[in-house]
Design an enzyme around this catalytic site. Structure first.
Site, PDB file in Angstrom:
ATOM      1  N   TYR A 111      -8.508   1.825  -2.936  1.00 20.83           N
ATOM      2  CA  TYR A 111      -8.013   2.294  -1.405  1.00 20.83           C
ATOM      3  C   TYR A 111      -8.963   1.682  -0.492  1.00 20.83           C
ATOM      4  O   TYR A 111      -8.633   1.112   0.688  1.00 20.83           O
ATOM      5  CB  TYR A 111      -8.033   3.693  -1.410  1.00 20.83           C
ATOM      6  CG  TYR A 111      -6.951   4.309  -2.291  1.00 20.83           C
ATOM      7  CD1 TYR A 111      -5.735   4.671  -2.070  1.00 20.83           C
ATOM      8  CD2 TYR A 111      -7.506   4.837  -3.580  1.00 20.83           C
ATOM      9  CE1 TYR A 111      -4.918   4.966  -2.647  1.00 20.83           C
ATOM     10  CE2 TYR A 111      -6.576   5.574  -4.376  1.00 20.83           C
ATOM     11  CZ  TYR A 111      -5.339   5.492  -4.057  1.00 20.83           C
ATOM     12  OH  TYR A 111      -4.278   5.988  -4.815  1.00 20.83           O
ATOM     13  N   ASN A 164       5.674   4.797   0.049  1.00 19.75           N
ATOM     14  CA  ASN A 164       6.302   3.724  -0.702  1.00 19.75           C
ATOM     15  C   ASN A 164       7.722   4.036  -1.512  1.00 19.75           C
ATOM     16  O   ASN A 164       7.554   5.101  -2.316  1.00 19.75           O
ATOM     17  CB  ASN A 164       5.429   3.067  -1.670  1.00 19.75           C
ATOM     18  CG  ASN A 164       5.860   1.896  -2.471  1.00 19.75           C
ATOM     19  OD1 ASN A 164       6.714   1.512  -1.957  1.00 19.75           O
ATOM     20  ND2 ASN A 164       4.993   1.308  -3.415  1.00 19.75           N
ATOM     21  N   CYS A 220       1.942  -0.119  -5.873  1.00 19.94           N
ATOM     22  CA  CYS A 220       0.922   0.667  -5.456  1.00 19.94           C
ATOM     23  C   CYS A 220       0.201   1.410  -6.806  1.00 19.94           C
ATOM     24  O   CYS A 220      -0.769   2.064  -6.462  1.00 19.94           O
ATOM     25  CB  CYS A 220       1.240   1.851  -4.362  1.00 19.94           C
ATOM     26  SG  CYS A 220       2.725   2.832  -4.909  1.00 19.94           S
ATOM     27  N   HIS A 221       1.014   1.178  -7.861  1.00 25.86           N
ATOM     28  CA  HIS A 221       0.294   1.758  -9.052  1.00 25.86           C
ATOM     29  C   HIS A 221      -0.851   1.043  -9.213  1.00 25.86           C
ATOM     30  O   HIS A 221      -2.104   1.391 -10.260  1.00 25.86           O
ATOM     31  CB  HIS A 221       1.149   1.859 -10.227  1.00 25.86           C
ATOM     32  CG  HIS A 221       1.444   0.325 -10.506  1.00 25.86           C
ATOM     33  ND1 HIS A 221       2.591  -0.391  -9.930  1.00 25.86           N
ATOM     34  CD2 HIS A 221       1.048  -0.578 -11.600  1.00 25.86           C
ATOM     35  CE1 HIS A 221       2.667  -1.414 -10.724  1.00 25.86           C
ATOM     36  NE2 HIS A 221       1.927  -1.544 -11.580  1.00 25.86           N
ATOM     37  N   GLU A 235       0.926  -3.332 -18.100  1.00 25.42           N
ATOM     38  CA  GLU A 235       0.474  -4.824 -17.505  1.00 25.42           C
ATOM     39  C   GLU A 235      -1.063  -5.181 -18.152  1.00 25.42           C
ATOM     40  O   GLU A 235      -1.625  -6.111 -17.900  1.00 25.42           O
ATOM     41  CB  GLU A 235       0.121  -4.638 -16.060  1.00 25.42           C
ATOM     42  CG  GLU A 235       1.314  -4.234 -15.296  1.00 25.42           C
ATOM     43  CD  GLU A 235       0.914  -4.082 -13.854  1.00 25.42           C
ATOM     44  OE1 GLU A 235      -0.006  -4.215 -13.475  1.00 25.42           O
ATOM     45  OE2 GLU A 235       2.173  -4.092 -12.969  1.00 25.42           O
TER      46      GLU A 235
END
Length: 102
Positions: free
Chosen positions: A23, A46, A54-55, A81
C-alpha cells in the site's frame, strides 16, 4: 474517479503476475507517500478484480492484508500466481516489486 485513484490504478497495473507490492509503495507511486491508508480505500472500491489485480497489494511487513473478495480468495489468487504464503505472510525479499511511478 480522483486523480489520486487513477494514479494508484495505473501503478498497480505495472505489478506483474506472481509479484506483490505494498500500500505504501503504491501511495508513493501515486505521488502521496503518506497516503497508504487512502490506497486501501481505493482498493476497496475495485469492481474490476480481474483487470485491476488488487490481490497483489499487501502490507509493508508482508502480511496479507484485506481483500474485497475475502482473505481466502486473496490467498488462493496469490498462490495460483506462484506466490508462497506462510502464516498469512509473504517473503517480500522474494516477491516485492516497486510499481512504476506514474
Amino acid at each position: 474517479m480522483s486523480v489520486f485513484s487513477d494514479k494508484v490504478w495505473q501503478a498497480l497495473q505495472t505489478v506483474p503476475r506472481g509479484k506483490v507490492t505494498t500500500y505504501q509503495l503504491l501511495a508513493r507511486a501515486a505521488g502521496k507517500p503518506k497516503a497508504f491508508r487512502a490506497v486501501g480505500s481505493v482498493m476497496r472500491q475495485n469492481v474490476q478484480l480481474v483487470i485491476l489485480p488488487c490481490h497483489r497489494v499487501v502490507k509493508s511487513n508482508g502480511d496479507i492484508g484485506e481483500y474485497v473478495g475475502g482473505i481466502n480468495q486473496k490467498v488462493t489468487l496469490l498462490q495460483s500466481e506462484g506466490v508462497v504464503i506462510n502464516n498469512n505472510r509473504i517473503n517480500l525479499s522474494e516477491y516485492l516489486v516497486v510499481p512504476n511511478i506514474v
